[in-house]
Design a protein around this motif. Structure first.
Motif, PDB file in Angstrom:
ATOM      1  N   ASP A  27       4.848  -9.392   2.255  1.00  0.00           N
ATOM      2  CA  ASP A  27       4.526  -9.030   3.639  1.00  0.00           C
ATOM      3  C   ASP A  27       5.518  -9.655   4.619  1.00  0.00           C
ATOM      4  O   ASP A  27       5.982  -8.991   5.544  1.00  0.00           O
ATOM      5  CB  ASP A  27       3.098  -9.463   3.994  1.00  0.00           C
ATOM      6  CG  ASP A  27       2.032  -8.614   3.319  1.00  0.00           C
ATOM      7  OD1 ASP A  27       2.300  -7.415   3.047  1.00  0.00           O
ATOM      8  OD2 ASP A  27       0.938  -9.139   3.057  1.00  0.00           O
ATOM      9  N   ALA A  30       8.925  -7.877   4.316  1.00  0.00           N
ATOM     10  CA  ALA A  30       8.872  -6.540   4.918  1.00  0.00           C
ATOM     11  C   ALA A  30       8.923  -6.644   6.440  1.00  0.00           C
ATOM     12  O   ALA A  30       9.695  -5.921   7.096  1.00  0.00           O
ATOM     13  CB  ALA A  30       7.614  -5.793   4.474  1.00  0.00           C
ATOM     14  N   SER A  36       8.270  -1.021   6.362  1.00  0.00           N
ATOM     15  CA  SER A  36       6.867  -1.042   5.962  1.00  0.00           C
ATOM     16  C   SER A  36       6.752  -1.668   4.577  1.00  0.00           C
ATOM     17  O   SER A  36       7.742  -1.770   3.842  1.00  0.00           O
ATOM     18  CB  SER A  36       6.312   0.379   5.922  1.00  0.00           C
ATOM     19  OG  SER A  36       6.930   1.105   4.874  1.00  0.00           O
ATOM     20  N   LYS A  37       5.553  -2.075   4.244  1.00  0.00           N
ATOM     21  CA  LYS A  37       5.338  -2.622   2.900  1.00  0.00           C
ATOM     22  C   LYS A  37       5.675  -1.555   1.856  1.00  0.00           C
ATOM     23  O   LYS A  37       6.272  -1.856   0.821  1.00  0.00           O
ATOM     24  CB  LYS A  37       3.888  -3.103   2.747  1.00  0.00           C
ATOM     25  CG  LYS A  37       3.601  -3.700   1.388  1.00  0.00           C
ATOM     26  CD  LYS A  37       3.395  -5.180   1.446  1.00  0.00           C
ATOM     27  CE  LYS A  37       3.052  -5.761   0.108  1.00  0.00           C
ATOM     28  NZ  LYS A  37       1.753  -6.365   0.040  1.00  0.00           N
ATOM     29  N   GLY A  38       5.330  -0.311   2.144  1.00  0.00           N
ATOM     30  CA  GLY A  38       5.680   0.784   1.234  1.00  0.00           C
ATOM     31  C   GLY A  38       7.184   0.931   1.088  1.00  0.00           C
ATOM     32  O   GLY A  38       7.687   1.200   0.000  1.00  0.00           O
ATOM     33  N   GLY A  39       7.907   0.754   2.188  1.00  0.00           N
ATOM     34  CA  GLY A  39       9.374   0.821   2.135  1.00  0.00           C
ATOM     35  C   GLY A  39       9.954  -0.290   1.284  1.00  0.00           C
ATOM     36  O   GLY A  39      10.894  -0.072   0.520  1.00  0.00           O
ATOM     37  N   LEU A  41       8.322  -1.822  -1.152  1.00  0.00           N
ATOM     38  CA  LEU A  41       7.940  -1.554  -2.541  1.00  0.00           C
ATOM     39  C   LEU A  41       8.760  -0.422  -3.162  1.00  0.00           C
ATOM     40  O   LEU A  41       8.950  -0.392  -4.382  1.00  0.00           O
ATOM     41  CB  LEU A  41       6.449  -1.247  -2.626  1.00  0.00           C
ATOM     42  CG  LEU A  41       5.531  -2.438  -2.322  1.00  0.00           C
ATOM     43  CD1 LEU A  41       4.078  -1.977  -2.215  1.00  0.00           C
ATOM     44  CD2 LEU A  41       5.688  -3.539  -3.353  1.00  0.00           C
ATOM     45  N   TYR A  42       9.257   0.488  -2.358  1.00  0.00           N
ATOM     46  CA  TYR A  42      10.122   1.565  -2.855  1.00  0.00           C
ATOM     47  C   TYR A  42      11.383   0.969  -3.471  1.00  0.00           C
ATOM     48  O   TYR A  42      11.846   1.392  -4.528  1.00  0.00           O
ATOM     49  CB  TYR A  42      10.477   2.520  -1.719  1.00  0.00           C
ATOM     50  CG  TYR A  42      11.479   3.559  -2.109  1.00  0.00           C
ATOM     51  CD1 TYR A  42      11.104   4.674  -2.853  1.00  0.00           C
ATOM     52  CD2 TYR A  42      12.821   3.421  -1.755  1.00  0.00           C
ATOM     53  CE1 TYR A  42      12.030   5.634  -3.225  1.00  0.00           C
ATOM     54  CE2 TYR A  42      13.758   4.375  -2.124  1.00  0.00           C
ATOM     55  CZ  TYR A  42      13.357   5.475  -2.865  1.00  0.00           C
ATOM     56  OH  TYR A  42      14.286   6.422  -3.232  1.00  0.00           O
ATOM     57  N   PRO A  45       9.691  -3.198  -6.300  1.00  0.00           N
ATOM     58  CA  PRO A  45       8.266  -3.063  -6.603  1.00  0.00           C
ATOM     59  C   PRO A  45       7.525  -4.390  -6.800  1.00  0.00           C
ATOM     60  O   PRO A  45       6.303  -4.395  -6.899  1.00  0.00           O
ATOM     61  CB  PRO A  45       8.243  -2.223  -7.883  1.00  0.00           C
ATOM     62  CG  PRO A  45       9.605  -2.299  -8.449  1.00  0.00           C
ATOM     63  CD  PRO A  45      10.540  -2.605  -7.330  1.00  0.00           C
TER      64      PRO A  45
END
Length: 179
Positions: A27, A30, A36-39, A41-42, A45
């Motif tokens: 967090d 990021a 974003s956290k999704g970005g 993790l992309y 991971p």
């Protein structure tokens, strides 16, 4: 502008340097990278994937520096000792960040850090033609780097003046000439 992946690694590195490994959460990285956290993790991971990415960065920067050692017009020994100052370069930042990870027991970081040391020693040995001489030069440079990266009680870096550096380089020249 740096890619998102580079911004993430830059942020991870920065947090490791300034706040340590515990503060370098997914967090926090990021948020610092502005993704974003999704970005995050992309691209990475897991935190271990970020560690691997930072280790790969260190190895690439070290390989580049090892080539410079062998090609330095001033000579490998002079180059290594002269550049053994913390100047907040990308290589310096990667070294300190990975060292923080080594302190926390990350095996990938320990392997990358060891490879860095091996690459520098091999480059010096190849250029100087002697392993003991390469080790002596490397230890001189490592001592300078160690001194420059640790601060006194006044938070002022231990620094070597230009005159002191030139005197040290004259000693390096004498050592190389004896070999």
């Amino acid at each position: 502008m740096a890619s998102a992946k580079d911004r993430i690694l830059d942020s991870f590195e920065d947090i490791l340097i300034k706040e340590g490994e515990r503060a370098a959460t997914m967090d926090a990285v990021a948020a610092a990278a502005g993704v974003s956290k999704g970005g995050l993790l992309y691209h990475f991971p897991s935190k271990e994937a970020m560690v691997e990415g930072l280790c790969q960065r260190l190895e690439a920067l070290t390989e580049d520096d090892a080539m410079k050692i062998g090609a330095a017009p001033e000579g490998a020994a002079r180059y290594y000792v002269r550049t053994s100052h913390y100047v907040d370069s990308p290589l310096d930042r990667a070294i300190v960040a990975v060292a923080r990870l080594v302190q926390q027991g990350h095996p990938a970081a320990a392997k990358a850090f060891s490879r860095t040391q091996d690459l520098w020693l091999a480059a010096l040995e190849e250029a100087l033609g002697s392993r003991p001489l390469a080790q002596a030069v490397k230890l001189m440079g490592d001592g300078l780097y160690y001194s420059a990266t640790f601060f006194s009680g006044n938070a002022q870096p231990a620094d070597v003046t230009e005159d002191e550096m030139e005197a040290l380089l004259e000693q390096v020249d004498a050592l190389v000439a004896r070999n």
